[in-house]
Design a protein around this motif. Structure first.
Motif, PDB file in Angstrom:
ATOM      1  N   SER A  12      -4.476  -4.369 -11.049  1.00 33.95           N
ATOM      2  CA  SER A  12      -4.299  -5.695 -10.449  1.00 33.95           C
ATOM      3  C   SER A  12      -4.864  -5.723  -9.029  1.00 33.95           C
ATOM      4  N   LEU A  13      -4.715  -4.629  -8.303  1.00 35.63           N
ATOM      5  CA  LEU A  13      -5.307  -4.559  -6.966  1.00 35.63           C
ATOM      6  C   LEU A  13      -6.827  -4.601  -7.051  1.00 35.63           C
ATOM      7  N   GLU A  14      -7.383  -3.877  -8.009  1.00 36.21           N
ATOM      8  CA  GLU A  14      -8.832  -3.894  -8.199  1.00 36.21           C
ATOM      9  C   GLU A  14      -9.324  -5.298  -8.553  1.00 36.21           C
ATOM     10  N   ARG A  15      -8.625  -5.960  -9.473  1.00 39.05           N
ATOM     11  CA  ARG A  15      -9.016  -7.324  -9.850  1.00 39.05           C
ATOM     12  C   ARG A  15      -8.976  -8.255  -8.641  1.00 39.05           C
ATOM     13  N   SER A  16      -7.922  -8.129  -7.836  1.00 42.27           N
ATOM     14  CA  SER A  16      -7.794  -8.983  -6.659  1.00 42.27           C
ATOM     15  C   SER A  16      -8.918  -8.713  -5.659  1.00 42.27           C
ATOM     16  N   LEU A  17      -9.173  -7.445  -5.384  1.00 41.44           N
ATOM     17  CA  LEU A  17     -10.244  -7.107  -4.437  1.00 41.44           C
ATOM     18  C   LEU A  17     -11.600  -7.587  -4.951  1.00 41.44           C
ATOM     19  N   ARG A  18     -11.848  -7.390  -6.243  1.00 45.32           N
ATOM     20  CA  ARG A  18     -13.120  -7.828  -6.821  1.00 45.32           C
ATOM     21  C   ARG A  18     -13.251  -9.348  -6.722  1.00 45.32           C
ATOM     22  N   TYR A  19     -12.174 -10.070  -7.011  1.00 47.24           N
ATOM     23  CA  TYR A  19     -12.189 -11.531  -6.922  1.00 47.24           C
ATOM     24  C   TYR A  19     -12.482 -11.984  -5.486  1.00 47.24           C
ATOM     25  N   LEU A  50     -14.078 -14.328  -0.011  1.00 44.57           N
ATOM     26  CA  LEU A  50     -12.847 -14.741   0.645  1.00 44.57           C
ATOM     27  C   LEU A  50     -12.426 -13.754   1.737  1.00 44.57           C
ATOM     28  N   LEU A  51     -13.042 -12.589   1.721  1.00 42.35           N
ATOM     29  CA  LEU A  51     -12.837 -11.600   2.782  1.00 42.35           C
ATOM     30  C   LEU A  51     -14.185 -11.315   3.422  1.00 42.35           C
ATOM     31  N   ILE A  52     -14.189 -11.192   4.706  1.00 40.07           N
ATOM     32  CA  ILE A  52     -15.449 -10.910   5.404  1.00 40.07           C
ATOM     33  C   ILE A  52     -16.047  -9.604   4.924  1.00 40.07           C
ATOM     34  N   ASP A  53     -15.201  -8.597   4.726  1.00 35.13           N
ATOM     35  CA  ASP A  53     -15.682  -7.278   4.317  1.00 35.13           C
ATOM     36  C   ASP A  53     -15.155  -6.901   2.930  1.00 35.13           C
ATOM     37  N   GLY A  54     -15.125  -7.853   2.033  1.00 38.29           N
ATOM     38  CA  GLY A  54     -14.578  -7.632   0.696  1.00 38.29           C
ATOM     39  C   GLY A  54     -15.300  -6.555  -0.088  1.00 38.29           C
ATOM     40  N   GLU A  55     -16.628  -6.531  -0.024  1.00 43.39           N
ATOM     41  CA  GLU A  55     -17.402  -5.518  -0.742  1.00 43.39           C
ATOM     42  C   GLU A  55     -17.086  -4.129  -0.211  1.00 43.39           C
ATOM     43  N   ARG A  56     -16.972  -4.013   1.105  1.00 40.76           N
ATOM     44  CA  ARG A  56     -16.678  -2.710   1.720  1.00 40.76           C
ATOM     45  C   ARG A  56     -15.279  -2.250   1.313  1.00 40.76           C
ATOM     46  N   LEU A  88     -13.649  -3.078  -1.406  1.00 35.30           N
ATOM     47  CA  LEU A  88     -13.686  -2.720  -2.814  1.00 35.30           C
ATOM     48  C   LEU A  88     -14.304  -1.332  -2.986  1.00 35.30           C
ATOM     49  N   HIS A  89     -15.363  -1.070  -2.260  1.00 36.65           N
ATOM     50  CA  HIS A  89     -16.017   0.242  -2.313  1.00 36.65           C
ATOM     51  C   HIS A  89     -15.059   1.340  -1.838  1.00 36.65           C
ATOM     52  N   LYS A  90     -14.343   1.094  -0.749  1.00 34.19           N
ATOM     53  CA  LYS A  90     -13.371   2.077  -0.247  1.00 34.19           C
ATOM     54  C   LYS A  90     -12.252   2.301  -1.257  1.00 34.19           C
ATOM     55  N   PHE A  91     -11.859   1.246  -1.957  1.00 34.77           N
ATOM     56  CA  PHE A  91     -10.825   1.377  -2.978  1.00 34.77           C
ATOM     57  C   PHE A  91     -11.298   2.295  -4.103  1.00 34.77           C
ATOM     58  N   TYR A  92     -12.550   2.120  -4.537  1.00 36.26           N
ATOM     59  CA  TYR A  92     -13.094   2.983  -5.585  1.00 36.26           C
ATOM     60  C   TYR A  92     -13.167   4.438  -5.121  1.00 36.26           C
ATOM     61  N   ILE A  93     -13.522   4.656  -3.877  1.00 36.86           N
ATOM     62  CA  ILE A  93     -13.548   6.013  -3.331  1.00 36.86           C
ATOM     63  C   ILE A  93     -12.138   6.593  -3.324  1.00 36.86           C
ATOM     64  N   TYR A  94     -11.159   5.793  -2.915  1.00 39.09           N
ATOM     65  CA  TYR A  94      -9.765   6.236  -2.911  1.00 39.09           C
ATOM     66  C   TYR A  94      -9.318   6.629  -4.319  1.00 39.09           C
ATOM     67  N   LEU A  95      -9.654   5.803  -5.311  1.00 41.32           N
ATOM     68  CA  LEU A  95      -9.282   6.126  -6.688  1.00 41.32           C
ATOM     69  C   LEU A  95      -9.924   7.427  -7.144  1.00 41.32           C
TER      70      LEU A  95
END
Length: 76
Positions: free
Chosen positions: A4-11, A17-23, A25-32
């Motif tokens: 659900s966090l991934e879906r929200s970040l991707r959305y 909707l976030l200035i640095d949303g892509e960054r 999301l990328h950091k989230f994938y690295i964390y995972l």
């Protein structure tokens, strides 16, 4: 929970909707990826030598410091 966090970040990233949303999301994938790696290493922990266990604990501390952005303690 992570899905659900991934879906929200991707959305948020897709809709800008976030200035640095892509960054983020990328950091989230690295964390995972790092978390999965640490879980795999922990499973092997029991079979490691004493030196191997010490190295794994050091790697876990570095990862913890990075997650907490505690670079001063990480360097020491």
């Amino acid at each position: 929970m992570f899905e659900s966090l991934e879906r929200s970040l991707r959305y948020f990233a897709e809709k800008n909707l976030l200035i640095d949303g892509e960054r983020r999301l990328h950091k989230f994938y690295i964390y995972l990826k790092n978390s999965e790696r640490m879980i795999d290493l922990t499973k092997l922990y029991g079979g490691l030598s004493k030196d191997g266990q010490d190295i794994l604990r050091g790697m876990q501390k570095v990862n913890q410091f990075k997650n907490e952005k505690n670079y001063a303690d990480m360097v020491s």
